[in-house]
Design a protein around this motif. Structure first.
Motif, PDB file in Angstrom:
ATOM      1  N   VAL A  22      25.085   4.458  -0.572  1.00  0.00           N
ATOM      2  CA  VAL A  22      25.056   5.062   0.755  1.00  0.00           C
ATOM      3  C   VAL A  22      24.987   6.579   0.611  1.00  0.00           C
ATOM      4  CG1 VAL A  22      26.329   5.419   2.907  1.00  0.00           C
ATOM      5  CG2 VAL A  22      26.371   3.178   1.788  1.00  0.00           C
ATOM      6  N   VAL A  23      24.087   7.188   1.381  1.00  0.00           N
ATOM      7  CA  VAL A  23      23.991   8.644   1.420  1.00  0.00           C
ATOM      8  C   VAL A  23      24.404   9.093   2.817  1.00  0.00           C
ATOM      9  CG1 VAL A  23      22.515  10.670   1.151  1.00  0.00           C
ATOM     10  CG2 VAL A  23      22.111   8.630  -0.272  1.00  0.00           C
ATOM     11  N   PHE A  24      25.565   9.727   2.896  1.00  0.00           N
ATOM     12  CA  PHE A  24      26.045  10.252   4.166  1.00  0.00           C
ATOM     13  C   PHE A  24      25.401  11.614   4.426  1.00  0.00           C
ATOM     14  CE2 PHE A  24      29.552   7.548   2.644  1.00  0.00           C
ATOM     15  CZ  PHE A  24      29.681   6.698   3.728  1.00  0.00           C
ATOM     16  N   VAL A  25      25.030  11.845   5.657  1.00  0.00           N
ATOM     17  CA  VAL A  25      24.455  13.128   6.055  1.00  0.00           C
ATOM     18  C   VAL A  25      25.256  13.653   7.237  1.00  0.00           C
ATOM     19  CG1 VAL A  25      22.432  14.338   6.966  1.00  0.00           C
ATOM     20  CG2 VAL A  25      22.139  12.497   5.273  1.00  0.00           C
ATOM     21  N   VAL A  26      25.775  14.867   7.099  1.00  0.00           N
ATOM     22  CA  VAL A  26      26.472  15.515   8.216  1.00  0.00           C
ATOM     23  C   VAL A  26      25.735  16.811   8.526  1.00  0.00           C
ATOM     24  CG1 VAL A  26      28.634  16.479   9.070  1.00  0.00           C
ATOM     25  CG2 VAL A  26      28.685  14.538   7.490  1.00  0.00           C
ATOM     26  N   ASP A  27      25.045  16.827   9.663  1.00  0.00           N
ATOM     27  CA  ASP A  27      24.266  18.002  10.088  1.00  0.00           C
ATOM     28  C   ASP A  27      24.129  17.938  11.602  1.00  0.00           C
ATOM     29  OD1 ASP A  27      22.054  19.885  10.609  1.00  0.00           O
ATOM     30  OD2 ASP A  27      21.830  19.881   8.428  1.00  0.00           O
ATOM     31  N   ASP A  28      24.361  19.057  12.281  1.00  0.00           N
ATOM     32  CA  ASP A  28      24.298  19.053  13.750  1.00  0.00           C
ATOM     33  C   ASP A  28      22.877  19.182  14.276  1.00  0.00           C
ATOM     34  OD1 ASP A  28      24.263  21.680  12.724  1.00  0.00           O
ATOM     35  OD2 ASP A  28      24.802  22.502  14.684  1.00  0.00           O
ATOM     36  N   ASP A  29      21.903  19.376  13.382  1.00  0.00           N
ATOM     37  CA  ASP A  29      20.501  19.496  13.779  1.00  0.00           C
ATOM     38  C   ASP A  29      19.853  18.111  13.724  1.00  0.00           C
ATOM     39  OD1 ASP A  29      17.721  19.902  13.909  1.00  0.00           O
ATOM     40  OD2 ASP A  29      17.880  21.882  12.981  1.00  0.00           O
ATOM     41  N   VAL A  30      19.485  17.581  14.892  1.00  0.00           N
ATOM     42  CA  VAL A  30      18.952  16.224  14.957  1.00  0.00           C
ATOM     43  C   VAL A  30      17.658  16.094  14.172  1.00  0.00           C
ATOM     44  CG1 VAL A  30      17.709  16.649  17.123  1.00  0.00           C
ATOM     45  CG2 VAL A  30      18.365  14.312  16.501  1.00  0.00           C
ATOM     46  N   SER A  31      16.839  17.131  14.146  1.00  0.00           N
ATOM     47  CA  SER A  31      15.571  17.057  13.413  1.00  0.00           C
ATOM     48  C   SER A  31      15.823  16.946  11.915  1.00  0.00           C
ATOM     49  CB  SER A  31      14.699  18.276  13.725  1.00  0.00           C
ATOM     50  OG  SER A  31      15.309  19.468  13.274  1.00  0.00           O
ATOM     51  N   VAL A  32      16.836  17.639  11.422  1.00  0.00           N
ATOM     52  CA  VAL A  32      17.199  17.543   9.999  1.00  0.00           C
ATOM     53  C   VAL A  32      17.705  16.140   9.693  1.00  0.00           C
ATOM     54  CG1 VAL A  32      18.765  18.361   8.204  1.00  0.00           C
ATOM     55  CG2 VAL A  32      17.676  19.997   9.752  1.00  0.00           C
ATOM     56  N   GLN A  54      33.932  15.878  12.286  1.00  0.00           N
ATOM     57  CA  GLN A  54      34.941  14.984  12.848  1.00  0.00           C
ATOM     58  C   GLN A  54      34.433  13.551  12.903  1.00  0.00           C
ATOM     59  OE1 GLN A  54      38.137  15.876  13.462  1.00  0.00           O
ATOM     60  NE2 GLN A  54      38.427  13.661  13.707  1.00  0.00           N
ATOM     61  N   ALA A  55      33.162  13.386  13.284  1.00  0.00           N
ATOM     62  CA  ALA A  55      32.586  12.035  13.340  1.00  0.00           C
ATOM     63  C   ALA A  55      32.587  11.394  11.959  1.00  0.00           C
ATOM     64  CB  ALA A  55      31.164  12.100  13.895  1.00  0.00           C
ATOM     65  N   ASN A  73      27.245  24.884   7.778  1.00  0.00           N
ATOM     66  CA  ASN A  73      27.543  25.485   9.081  1.00  0.00           C
ATOM     67  C   ASN A  73      27.531  24.406  10.152  1.00  0.00           C
ATOM     68  OD1 ASN A  73      27.558  28.408   8.317  1.00  0.00           O
ATOM     69  ND2 ASN A  73      25.470  27.902   7.682  1.00  0.00           N
ATOM     70  N   LEU A  74      28.709  24.002  10.621  1.00  0.00           N
ATOM     71  CA  LEU A  74      28.850  22.959  11.617  1.00  0.00           C
ATOM     72  C   LEU A  74      29.622  23.500  12.810  1.00  0.00           C
ATOM     73  CD1 LEU A  74      29.741  20.011   9.221  1.00  0.00           C
ATOM     74  CD2 LEU A  74      27.582  20.321  10.431  1.00  0.00           C
ATOM     75  N   ASP A  76      32.108  22.286  14.695  1.00  0.00           N
ATOM     76  CA  ASP A  76      33.557  22.101  14.817  1.00  0.00           C
ATOM     77  C   ASP A  76      34.246  22.520  13.517  1.00  0.00           C
ATOM     78  OD1 ASP A  76      32.396  20.015  13.453  1.00  0.00           O
ATOM     79  OD2 ASP A  76      33.509  18.419  14.449  1.00  0.00           O
ATOM     80  N   LEU A  77      34.349  21.591  12.611  1.00  0.00           N
ATOM     81  CA  LEU A  77      34.903  21.848  11.283  1.00  0.00           C
ATOM     82  C   LEU A  77      33.731  22.197  10.377  1.00  0.00           C
ATOM     83  CD1 LEU A  77      37.853  21.449  10.110  1.00  0.00           C
ATOM     84  CD2 LEU A  77      37.032  19.254   9.240  1.00  0.00           C
ATOM     85  N   ASN A  78      33.774  23.345   9.698  1.00  0.00           N
ATOM     86  CA  ASN A  78      32.610  23.689   8.874  1.00  0.00           C
ATOM     87  C   ASN A  78      32.597  22.881   7.579  1.00  0.00           C
ATOM     88  OD1 ASN A  78      33.996  25.044   6.703  1.00  0.00           O
ATOM     89  ND2 ASN A  78      34.147  26.885   7.961  1.00  0.00           N
ATOM     90  N   GLY A  79      31.479  22.998   6.845  1.00  0.00           N
ATOM     91  CA  GLY A  79      31.306  22.173   5.659  1.00  0.00           C
ATOM     92  C   GLY A  79      32.360  22.388   4.591  1.00  0.00           C
ATOM     93  N   LEU A  80      32.760  23.638   4.383  1.00  0.00           N
ATOM     94  CA  LEU A  80      33.777  23.920   3.375  1.00  0.00           C
ATOM     95  C   LEU A  80      35.126  23.325   3.764  1.00  0.00           C
ATOM     96  CD1 LEU A  80      32.877  27.614   2.487  1.00  0.00           C
ATOM     97  CD2 LEU A  80      32.538  25.599   1.056  1.00  0.00           C
ATOM     98  N   ASP A  81      35.446  23.377   5.053  1.00  0.00           N
ATOM     99  CA  ASP A  81      36.701  22.782   5.516  1.00  0.00           C
ATOM    100  C   ASP A  81      36.669  21.266   5.351  1.00  0.00           C
ATOM    101  OD1 ASP A  81      37.791  25.221   6.191  1.00  0.00           O
ATOM    102  OD2 ASP A  81      37.102  25.136   8.277  1.00  0.00           O
ATOM    103  N   LEU A  82      35.507  20.667   5.623  1.00  0.00           N
ATOM    104  CA  LEU A  82      35.378  19.218   5.439  1.00  0.00           C
ATOM    105  C   LEU A  82      35.507  18.865   3.963  1.00  0.00           C
ATOM    106  CD1 LEU A  82      34.828  16.385   6.458  1.00  0.00           C
ATOM    107  CD2 LEU A  82      32.366  16.891   6.384  1.00  0.00           C
ATOM    108  N   GLN A  83      34.899  19.656   3.102  1.00  0.00           N
ATOM    109  CA  GLN A  83      35.016  19.439   1.660  1.00  0.00           C
ATOM    110  C   GLN A  83      36.480  19.430   1.239  1.00  0.00           C
ATOM    111  OE1 GLN A  83      33.759  22.719  -0.800  1.00  0.00           O
ATOM    112  NE2 GLN A  83      33.133  21.377  -2.481  1.00  0.00           N
ATOM    113  N   SER A  84      37.234  20.383   1.743  1.00  0.00           N
ATOM    114  CA  SER A  84      38.658  20.468   1.415  1.00  0.00           C
ATOM    115  C   SER A  84      39.426  19.273   1.965  1.00  0.00           C
ATOM    116  CB  SER A  84      39.231  21.771   1.974  1.00  0.00           C
ATOM    117  OG  SER A  84      40.606  21.864   1.729  1.00  0.00           O
ATOM    118  N   ALA A  85      39.066  18.829   3.180  1.00  0.00           N
ATOM    119  CA  ALA A  85      39.783  17.740   3.842  1.00  0.00           C
ATOM    120  C   ALA A  85      39.636  16.417   3.108  1.00  0.00           C
ATOM    121  CB  ALA A  85      39.302  17.601   5.288  1.00  0.00           C
ATOM    122  N   ILE A  86      38.491  16.186   2.467  1.00  0.00           N
ATOM    123  CA  ILE A  86      38.249  14.888   1.834  1.00  0.00           C
ATOM    124  C   ILE A  86      38.438  14.924   0.318  1.00  0.00           C
ATOM    125  CG2 ILE A  86      36.644  14.231   3.653  1.00  0.00           C
ATOM    126  CD1 ILE A  86      34.347  14.777   1.741  1.00  0.00           C
ATOM    127  N   ALA A  87      38.801  16.082  -0.228  1.00  0.00           N
ATOM    128  CA  ALA A  87      38.899  16.228  -1.690  1.00  0.00           C
ATOM    129  C   ALA A  87      39.845  15.213  -2.314  1.00  0.00           C
ATOM    130  CB  ALA A  87      39.332  17.640  -2.041  1.00  0.00           C
TER     131      ALA A  87
END
Length: 221
Positions: A22-32, A54-55, A73-74, A76-87
């Motif tokens: 599974v490849v998870f993608v978190v990006d707020d740009d729908v085209s990306v 958050q999703a 760059n997200l 709500d929670l930016n990418g670096l914060d998410l990285q820290s949250a799931i480490a």
């Protein structure tokens, strides 16, 4: 101790690493997201798309090889914060950062925190696909190690308290007669316990047993 060599002697669990990655993608740009969905599907991996950190956090942890393609760059929670949250929770899931602009300090911070790649948009599809393939290899290896450790813990849990005592003393290098004296039992009984320990742990030799005990971090008496 070489963890991979030690786990090679562990009881083998049911494989979870053969399932479609599974490849998870978190990006707020729908085209990306849509573009990456097509690319990931074409490579025969399974895409899971999220428009916010958050999703993604609300999604259950994957039990198959996986990686995360994460916009730094997200809203709500930016990418670096998410990285820290799931480490701590998802150490088996490598992260590939993507960003709309180059930022050396952010790149350094992300890589120091364990990111496997940092790509600036627009990136070459082949470069991203190779980064994903490498990340999935890391994830697969991590899951194998985790499954091996879980199998060892389960095997150790089947030992009786006395067998666990004997195991700890055996891997400490104590002779049967010394163990018998310390525990107040006969040497024949010690040999019987040793045999049961070897069978339950599926150890082929004393060296195997010592490696397993090291992985389990047994407290040696």
């Amino acid at each position: 101790m070489d963890l991979n060599n030690a786990l090679a002697v562990a009881p083998k669990p049911a494989a979870t690493t053969d399932a479609t990655p599974v490849v998870f993608v978190v990006d707020d740009d729908v085209s990306v997201r849509e573009s990456l969905e097509l690319l990931i599907s074409f490579a025969q991996w399974r895409p899971q798309l999220f428009d916010s950190a958050q999703a993604f956090l609300e999604h259950p942890r994957s039990q198959v090889p996986c990686c995360l393609v994460l916009d730094i760059n997200l809203p709500d929670l930016n990418g670096l914060d998410l990285q820290s949250a799931i480490a701590g929770e998802r150490p088996d899931m490598p992260i590939i950062f993507i960003t709309g602009y180059g930022d050396v300090p952010l790149t350094v911070r992300a890589m120091k925190a364990g990111a496997v790649e940092f790509l600036t948009k627009p990136f070459d599809d082949e470069v991203l696909l190779q980064a994903i393939a490498d990340a999935l290899d890391h994830s697969r290896a991590a899951l194998n190690r985790e499954d091996g450790l879980r199998s060892l813990r389960n095997a150790y849990a089947t030992l009786t308290p006395r067998e666990q005592e004997v195991l700890a003393m055996v891997v400490a290098g104590r002779l049967n007669k010394v163990i018998a004296s310390d525990l107040g039992i006969s040497e024949i009984t010690v040999k019987a316990h040793r045999g049961k320990v070897m069978r339950k742990m599926k150890a082929r030799s004393l060296a195997d047993l010592v490696k397993m005990a090291g992985l389990l971090s047994l407290a040696v008496r």
